[in-house]
Design a protein around this motif. Structure first.
Motif, short mmCIF file in Angstrom:
data_model
loop_
_atom_site.label_atom_id
_atom_site.label_comp_id
_atom_site.label_asym_id
_atom_site.label_seq_id
_atom_site.Cartn_x
_atom_site.Cartn_y
_atom_site.Cartn_z
N GLU A 98 0.83 -1.21 0.00
CA GLU A 98 0.00 0.00 0.00
C GLU A 98 0.86 1.26 0.00
OE1 GLU A 98 -3.99 -1.02 0.29
OE2 GLU A 98 -2.36 -1.75 -0.97
N LEU A 99 1.94 1.23 0.77
CA LEU A 99 2.85 2.37 0.79
C LEU A 99 3.56 2.52 -0.54
CD1 LEU A 99 4.16 4.67 2.29
CD2 LEU A 99 5.78 3.07 3.31
N ASP A 100 3.90 1.41 -1.17
CA ASP A 100 4.57 1.46 -2.47
C ASP A 100 3.68 2.09 -3.53
OD1 ASP A 100 6.77 0.28 -1.36
OD2 ASP A 100 6.72 -1.53 -2.60
N ILE A 101 2.40 1.71 -3.55
CA ILE A 101 1.47 2.27 -4.53
C ILE A 101 1.23 3.75 -4.26
CG2 ILE A 101 -0.91 2.20 -5.37
CD1 ILE A 101 -0.81 -0.84 -5.08
N ALA A 102 1.07 4.12 -2.98
CA ALA A 102 0.89 5.52 -2.62
C ALA A 102 2.09 6.35 -3.05
CB ALA A 102 0.65 5.66 -1.12
N THR A 103 3.29 5.78 -2.90
CA THR A 103 4.51 6.48 -3.29
C THR A 103 4.56 6.69 -4.79
OG1 THR A 103 5.72 5.56 -1.40
CG2 THR A 103 7.04 6.39 -3.24
N LEU A 104 4.16 5.68 -5.56
CA LEU A 104 4.12 5.83 -7.02
C LEU A 104 3.16 6.94 -7.44
CD1 LEU A 104 4.04 2.33 -8.81
CD2 LEU A 104 5.74 4.15 -9.03
N VAL A 105 2.00 6.99 -6.81
CA VAL A 105 1.01 8.02 -7.11
C VAL A 105 1.57 9.40 -6.77
CG1 VAL A 105 -1.23 8.97 -6.40
CG2 VAL A 105 -1.00 6.53 -6.90
N ALA A 106 2.19 9.52 -5.60
CA ALA A 106 2.76 10.80 -5.19
C ALA A 106 3.88 11.24 -6.15
CB ALA A 106 3.29 10.71 -3.77
N ASP A 107 4.72 10.30 -6.57
CA ASP A 107 5.78 10.62 -7.53
C ASP A 107 5.18 11.21 -8.80
OD1 ASP A 107 7.76 9.69 -5.85
OD2 ASP A 107 7.99 7.76 -6.85
N THR A 108 4.13 10.59 -9.30
CA THR A 108 3.48 11.04 -10.53
C THR A 108 2.89 12.43 -10.36
OG1 THR A 108 2.94 8.73 -11.05
CG2 THR A 108 1.76 10.43 -12.29
N LEU A 109 2.42 12.72 -9.15
CA LEU A 109 1.82 14.03 -8.87
C LEU A 109 2.87 15.07 -8.46
CD1 LEU A 109 -1.33 12.87 -6.86
CD2 LEU A 109 -1.16 13.45 -9.30
N GLY A 110 4.13 14.67 -8.42
CA GLY A 110 5.20 15.59 -8.06
C GLY A 110 5.20 15.97 -6.60
N LEU A 111 4.73 15.07 -5.74
CA LEU A 111 4.62 15.36 -4.32
C LEU A 111 5.39 14.33 -3.49
CD1 LEU A 111 0.76 16.02 -4.27
CD2 LEU A 111 2.57 17.76 -4.19
N LYS A 112 5.75 14.72 -2.28
CA LYS A 112 6.41 13.83 -1.35
C LYS A 112 5.35 13.19 -0.45
CE LYS A 112 9.97 13.66 2.25
NZ LYS A 112 10.96 14.46 3.04
N VAL A 113 5.49 11.90 -0.17
CA VAL A 113 4.53 11.22 0.68
C VAL A 113 4.81 11.47 2.16
CG1 VAL A 113 3.66 8.99 1.48
CG2 VAL A 113 4.01 9.36 -0.94
N ASP A 114 3.77 11.89 2.87
CA ASP A 114 3.82 11.97 4.33
C ASP A 114 2.88 10.88 4.82
OD1 ASP A 114 3.79 12.55 7.01
OD2 ASP A 114 2.71 14.45 6.83
N PHE A 115 3.44 9.70 5.09
CA PHE A 115 2.63 8.53 5.42
C PHE A 115 2.44 8.42 6.93
CE2 PHE A 115 1.69 3.98 5.88
CZ PHE A 115 0.72 3.83 4.90
N GLN A 116 1.19 8.35 7.36
CA GLN A 116 0.89 8.35 8.79
C GLN A 116 0.06 7.11 9.17
OE1 GLN A 116 -0.64 12.19 10.17
NE2 GLN A 116 0.16 13.16 8.30
N PRO A 117 0.67 6.13 9.85
CA PRO A 117 -0.08 4.94 10.28
C PRO A 117 -0.92 5.24 11.52
CG PRO A 117 2.22 4.73 10.90
CD PRO A 117 2.12 6.00 10.12
N VAL A 118 -2.20 4.91 11.46
CA VAL A 118 -3.12 5.11 12.59
C VAL A 118 -4.03 3.89 12.68
CG1 VAL A 118 -3.09 7.64 12.41
CG2 VAL A 118 -4.81 6.32 11.14
#
Length: 320
Positions: A98-118
């Motif tokens: 899930e983090l890997d896919i979120a990172t790919l999406v963020a890369d495409t959008l030109g953004l850095k991932v701030d991942f917060q587990p809750v």
């Protein structure tokens, strides 16, 4: 999803510790699965993630305030299990599909991932309060959730029957589980499917399913290896990971998390009206086309759950 609980991280830790105990070199201790196999899964903190590049036309779909911030605040369930979301061998680095896919999406959008587990329930609290810009955490699209949230799909929501390695038994429908002893988690979609199938079997004159419940998730696999149950019916991702990492079981049947009514789908989730769902879908379609999405699923053993394109707010699981 909350109504289809994944195995706790302890299962991953138990599997990893059992496999790592016999390893003699540093590199081997960072993987699970057959030593030296190309299918071995890296569970170390140095992930060598599949990365993407910014696509200007897609990044432009992101609301201006988020573009200016430069980060994409993503929520993920701290209760998830391997391979979806879990801690690496250093016990502090969060890794998983899930983090890997979120990172790919963020890369495409030109953004850095701030991942917060809750905790699971706080994922939706975070969306409601705008603490999160999105959630990538095995969230299934449901008709009830669509009333409050927007979805961009990225994976099929499948369940799997897992049995001891070498069995010739296969599950294709209700009659194949007649008279079998099967474990399942209480209050889940798979329990509902299994109960419905058992009733169908009885109505057809076949034996019902002997459904077993355990207080601890790790007990499923102990019961399976000791022969106290014939199979475990649970989320396909965790079963696929356990098959690949432990090498003692096999998947003998796979079904939609929505049962016969609808093919369940996992999606990036955002607050309705946040302006992000189109950007998520476009980014997902891009990484699907360029092959990076397939690489992520393959490295976590989830290729069977790949989608051909991202759908925005498709038909979801019906209301209870």
């Amino acid at each position: 999803m909350k109504t289809r609980r994944t195995l706790v991280t302890a299962v991953a830790a138990l599997t990893a510790s059992a496999l790592l105990g016999g390893c003699g070199d540093g590199d081997a201790q960072e993987t699970v699965g057959s030593k030296g196999s190309k299918n071995a899964i890296n569970i170390g903190p140095d992930q060598h993630r599949v990365r993407g590049e910014k696509v200007g036309s897609i990044a432009a779909k992101v609301p201006a305030a988020i573009r200016e911030r430069g980060t994409l605040r993503i929520g993920g369930s701290a209760d998830a299990a391997a391979p979806l979301g879990f801690y690496a061998t250093d016990d502090k680095t969060r890794i998983g599909s899930e983090l890997d896919i979120a990172t790919l999406v963020a890369d495409t959008l030109g953004l850095k991932v701030d991942f917060q587990p809750v905790s699971w329930e706080n994922l939706f609290v975070g969306l409601d309060s705008s603490k999160f810009d999105g959630v990538f955490s095995n969230v299934t699209v449901t008709e009830e959730r669509k009333e409050k949230y927007d979805f961009a799909t990225y994976r099929l929501d499948d369940l799997a029957f897992e049995a001891k390695k070498g069995t010739s038994w296969r599950v294709k429908g209700p009659k194949d589980v007649a008279g079998k002893t099967i474990s399942v988690s209480s209050g889940t979609n798979q329990e509902k499917i299994l109960v419905d199938w058992s009733k169908q079997n009885e109505k057809a004159g076949r034996k019902p399913v002997d459904i077993k419940y355990f207080q601890k998730d790790t007990d499923y696999y102990l019961a399976l290896q000791s022969g106290r149950i014939d199979a475990y019916f649970g989320p396909n991702p965790t079963s696929a990971y356990h098959v690949a990492s432990a090498g003692q079981t096999q998947i003998i049947g796979r079904f939609s998390g929505g049962g016969d009514q609808v093919q369940g789908k996992i999606a990036a989730t955002t607050r309705k009206g946040s302006g992000l769902v189109d950007a998520y879908a476009a980014a997902l379609d891009h990484v699907i086309r360029d092959g990076s999405y397939a690489k992520v699923l393959k490295r976590w053993g989830l290729s069977s759950e790949a989608v051909k394109k991202s759908e925005i707010n498709p038909r979801g699981l019906p209301k209870p």
